[in-house]
Design a protein around this motif. Structure first.
Motif, PDB file in Angstrom:
ATOM      1  N   ALA A  47     -10.833   4.863  -5.008  1.00 37.98           N
ATOM      2  CA  ALA A  47     -10.939   3.697  -4.300  1.00 37.98           C
ATOM      3  C   ALA A  47     -10.419   2.996  -4.638  1.00 37.98           C
ATOM      4  CB  ALA A  47     -12.026   4.027  -3.617  1.00 37.98           C
ATOM      5  N   LEU A  48     -11.086   2.306  -5.682  1.00 39.91           N
ATOM      6  CA  LEU A  48     -10.795   0.549  -6.948  1.00 39.91           C
ATOM      7  C   LEU A  48      -9.256   0.943  -6.892  1.00 39.91           C
ATOM      8  CD1 LEU A  48     -11.715  -1.493  -7.657  1.00 39.91           C
ATOM      9  CD2 LEU A  48     -12.118  -0.350 -10.294  1.00 39.91           C
ATOM     10  N   THR A  49      -8.245   2.244  -7.727  1.00 38.26           N
ATOM     11  CA  THR A  49      -7.109   1.948  -7.511  1.00 38.26           C
ATOM     12  C   THR A  49      -6.839   1.946  -6.628  1.00 38.26           C
ATOM     13  OG1 THR A  49      -7.563   3.237  -9.554  1.00 38.26           O
ATOM     14  CG2 THR A  49      -5.458   3.619  -8.326  1.00 38.26           C
ATOM     15  N   ILE A  50      -7.315   2.602  -5.350  1.00 34.99           N
ATOM     16  CA  ILE A  50      -6.122   2.631  -4.183  1.00 34.99           C
ATOM     17  C   ILE A  50      -6.296   1.038  -3.486  1.00 34.99           C
ATOM     18  CG2 ILE A  50      -6.450   2.934  -1.653  1.00 34.99           C
ATOM     19  CD1 ILE A  50      -7.125   5.635  -2.469  1.00 34.99           C
ATOM     20  N   GLY A  51      -7.458   0.013  -3.492  1.00 35.29           N
ATOM     21  CA  GLY A  51      -7.799  -0.546  -3.013  1.00 35.29           C
ATOM     22  C   GLY A  51      -6.649  -1.655  -3.331  1.00 35.29           C
ATOM     23  N   VAL A  52      -7.078  -2.081  -4.845  1.00 34.81           N
ATOM     24  CA  VAL A  52      -6.185  -2.683  -5.620  1.00 34.81           C
ATOM     25  C   VAL A  52      -4.966  -2.427  -5.717  1.00 34.81           C
ATOM     26  CG1 VAL A  52      -5.736  -3.596  -8.184  1.00 34.81           C
ATOM     27  CG2 VAL A  52      -8.310  -2.802  -7.369  1.00 34.81           C
ATOM     28  N   ALA A  53      -4.242  -1.656  -5.494  1.00 35.53           N
ATOM     29  CA  ALA A  53      -2.963  -1.483  -5.555  1.00 35.53           C
ATOM     30  C   ALA A  53      -1.875  -1.527  -4.345  1.00 35.53           C
ATOM     31  CB  ALA A  53      -2.369   0.092  -6.225  1.00 35.53           C
ATOM     32  N   LEU A  54      -2.724  -0.895  -3.046  1.00 36.45           N
ATOM     33  CA  LEU A  54      -2.277  -1.094  -2.074  1.00 36.45           C
ATOM     34  C   LEU A  54      -2.960  -2.758  -1.294  1.00 36.45           C
ATOM     35  CD1 LEU A  54      -0.674  -0.446   1.081  1.00 36.45           C
ATOM     36  CD2 LEU A  54      -3.168   0.668   1.557  1.00 36.45           C
ATOM     37  N   GLY A  55      -4.486  -3.278  -1.465  1.00 36.52           N
ATOM     38  CA  GLY A  55      -4.717  -4.470  -0.203  1.00 36.52           C
ATOM     39  C   GLY A  55      -3.683  -5.217  -1.573  1.00 36.52           C
ATOM     40  N   GLY A  56      -4.663  -5.048  -2.714  1.00 37.15           N
ATOM     41  CA  GLY A  56      -4.380  -6.867  -3.674  1.00 37.15           C
ATOM     42  C   GLY A  56      -2.595  -6.974  -4.476  1.00 37.15           C
ATOM     43  N   ILE A  57      -2.122  -5.830  -4.689  1.00 37.61           N
ATOM     44  CA  ILE A  57      -1.115  -5.738  -4.930  1.00 37.61           C
ATOM     45  C   ILE A  57       0.430  -5.948  -3.343  1.00 37.61           C
ATOM     46  CG2 ILE A  57       1.115  -5.047  -6.334  1.00 37.61           C
ATOM     47  CD1 ILE A  57      -0.859  -4.410  -8.243  1.00 37.61           C
ATOM     48  N   GLY A  58      -0.285  -4.599  -2.808  1.00 46.72           N
ATOM     49  CA  GLY A  58       1.241  -4.813  -1.646  1.00 46.72           C
ATOM     50  C   GLY A  58       0.960  -5.113  -0.115  1.00 46.72           C
ATOM     51  N   VAL A  59      -0.041  -6.369  -0.223  1.00 47.93           N
ATOM     52  CA  VAL A  59      -0.813  -7.111   0.986  1.00 47.93           C
ATOM     53  C   VAL A  59      -0.813  -8.145   0.367  1.00 47.93           C
ATOM     54  CG1 VAL A  59      -1.894  -7.336   3.012  1.00 47.93           C
ATOM     55  CG2 VAL A  59      -1.006  -4.825   2.169  1.00 47.93           C
ATOM     56  N   TRP A  60      -2.308  -8.511  -0.348  1.00 47.99           N
ATOM     57  CA  TRP A  60      -2.102 -10.039  -0.626  1.00 47.99           C
ATOM     58  C   TRP A  60      -0.675 -10.747  -1.513  1.00 47.99           C
ATOM     59  CZ3 TRP A  60      -3.458 -13.148  -5.135  1.00 47.99           C
ATOM     60  CH2 TRP A  60      -3.798 -14.454  -5.069  1.00 47.99           C
ATOM     61  N   SER A  61      -0.974  -9.961  -2.623  1.00 50.04           N
ATOM     62  CA  SER A  61       0.528 -10.558  -3.561  1.00 50.04           C
ATOM     63  C   SER A  61       1.615 -10.309  -2.512  1.00 50.04           C
ATOM     64  CB  SER A  61       0.743 -10.123  -4.645  1.00 50.04           C
ATOM     65  OG  SER A  61      -0.257 -10.137  -5.837  1.00 50.04           O
ATOM     66  N   MET A  62       2.494  -9.962  -1.802  1.00 47.13           N
ATOM     67  CA  MET A  62       3.316  -9.324  -1.071  1.00 47.13           C
ATOM     68  C   MET A  62       3.478 -11.211  -0.258  1.00 47.13           C
ATOM     69  SD  MET A  62       3.888  -8.982   2.632  1.00 47.13           S
ATOM     70  CE  MET A  62       5.121 -10.215   3.677  1.00 47.13           C
ATOM     71  N   HIS A  63       1.603 -11.192   0.590  1.00 45.69           N
ATOM     72  CA  HIS A  63       1.963 -12.340   1.319  1.00 45.69           C
ATOM     73  C   HIS A  63       1.588 -13.821   0.504  1.00 45.69           C
ATOM     74  CE1 HIS A  63      -0.449 -14.839   4.715  1.00 45.69           C
ATOM     75  NE2 HIS A  63      -0.381 -15.703   3.794  1.00 45.69           N
ATOM     76  N   PHE A  64       1.308 -13.490  -0.674  1.00 45.80           N
ATOM     77  CA  PHE A  64       1.686 -15.537  -1.144  1.00 45.80           C
ATOM     78  C   PHE A  64       2.671 -15.409  -1.667  1.00 45.80           C
ATOM     79  CE2 PHE A  64      -2.938 -15.124  -0.233  1.00 45.80           C
ATOM     80  CZ  PHE A  64      -3.316 -16.708   0.738  1.00 45.80           C
TER      81      PHE A  64
END
Length: 256
Positions: A47-64
């Motif tokens: 779950a952490l792998t999914i959250g960091v990859a999608l939420g962290g890199i795919g969404v948060w980093s993309m946003h900023f």
């Protein structure tokens, strides 16, 4: 005196933001397919792998990265509280939504519910991040376009989940990642189109100051450092997962 802020976008950074959304989605959806296949348990690690990859890199980093692409003719800064809270929110939500859907991908109600939750987590992250953007002025929102951005996020996120969890080939998983990348970017830039920035001071280049604020000039450093840390975390976690799933026979000594 109130006056509109002139905004433009750097095409190269817009393209980079899409690339980050796709890469993060591909890693996350690959981890989700492993849960579906039963090769890893849907525990905290996956779950952490999914959250960091999608939420962290795919969404948060993309946003900023998308925010770095935004050029305004006024000074700006970012509140660390909203900026980092938006990261926590989307990582937790993506972890729960994708891993939950992956356990029973054949369940349509579960898929729709998780797709809605995933899409809305992208929405919350975006507008929370926008709330953290500080200028001497305010943002006037077009609520019709805001609603459209929410619809785009939910529909595209649900479609990406269905593609990822109902396919077994790398080609189709890449397609799902592209769909998810489109979902994240379409939501972000539609949401940006809903915002009209209004300056309320004559000192247009003045940078807002406050406790926990960082200037827009410091934002690239924050994004780079945070993204590198997330990539290192993912690399370590994926390495440990490979060790745990390696067949026991591969580790056993060979008979003489």
């Amino acid at each position: 005196m109130n006056s509109p802020v002139t905004t433009t976008f750097d095409p190269a950074l817009v393209a980079l933001s899409f690339l980050f959304a796709v890469i993060g989605s591909l890693i996350a959806l690959t981890a989700a397919s492993r849960i579906k296949a039963g090769r890893t348990r849907p525990g905290l690690s996956s779950a952490l792998t999914i959250g960091v990859a999608l939420g962290g890199i795919g969404v948060w980093s993309m946003h900023f990265i998308g925010m770095l692409a935004l050029k305004m003719d006024v000074g700006s800064s970012y509140s660390m509280t909203e900026t980092m809270l938006s990261l926590v929110v989307v990582v937790v939500a993506a972890s729960l939504a994708v891993s939950h859907a992956a356990q029973r991908p054949e369940s349509l109600p579960r898929l729709l519910g998780c797709g809605f939750a995933l899409g809305m987590s992208v929405v919350v992250m975006h507008y929370l991040g926008m709330f953290g953007l500080k200028i001497y002025g305010f943002i006037a929102w077009n609520l019709d376009i805001v609603a459209l951005s929410m619809l785009i996020a939910v529909v595209a996120a649900t479609a990406a989940l269905w593609l990822a969890l109902n396919t077994s080939t790398l080609t189709r998983r890449v397609l799902a990642s592209l769909v998810m990348g489109v979902a994240v970017c379409a939501m972000h830039y539609t949401g940006m189109a809903a915002a009209e920035f209004i300056c309320t001071t004559d000192s247009r280049t003045a940078i807002p100051q406050g406790v926990g604020y960082i200037s827009a000039f410091s934002l690239p450093t924050l994004v780079i450092v945070t993204t590198v840390l997330m990539i290192l975390m993912l690399s370590f976690e994926l390495f440990m997962q490979n060790l745990r799933t390696k067949p026991a026979t591969a580790l056993a000594p060979r008979a003489r």
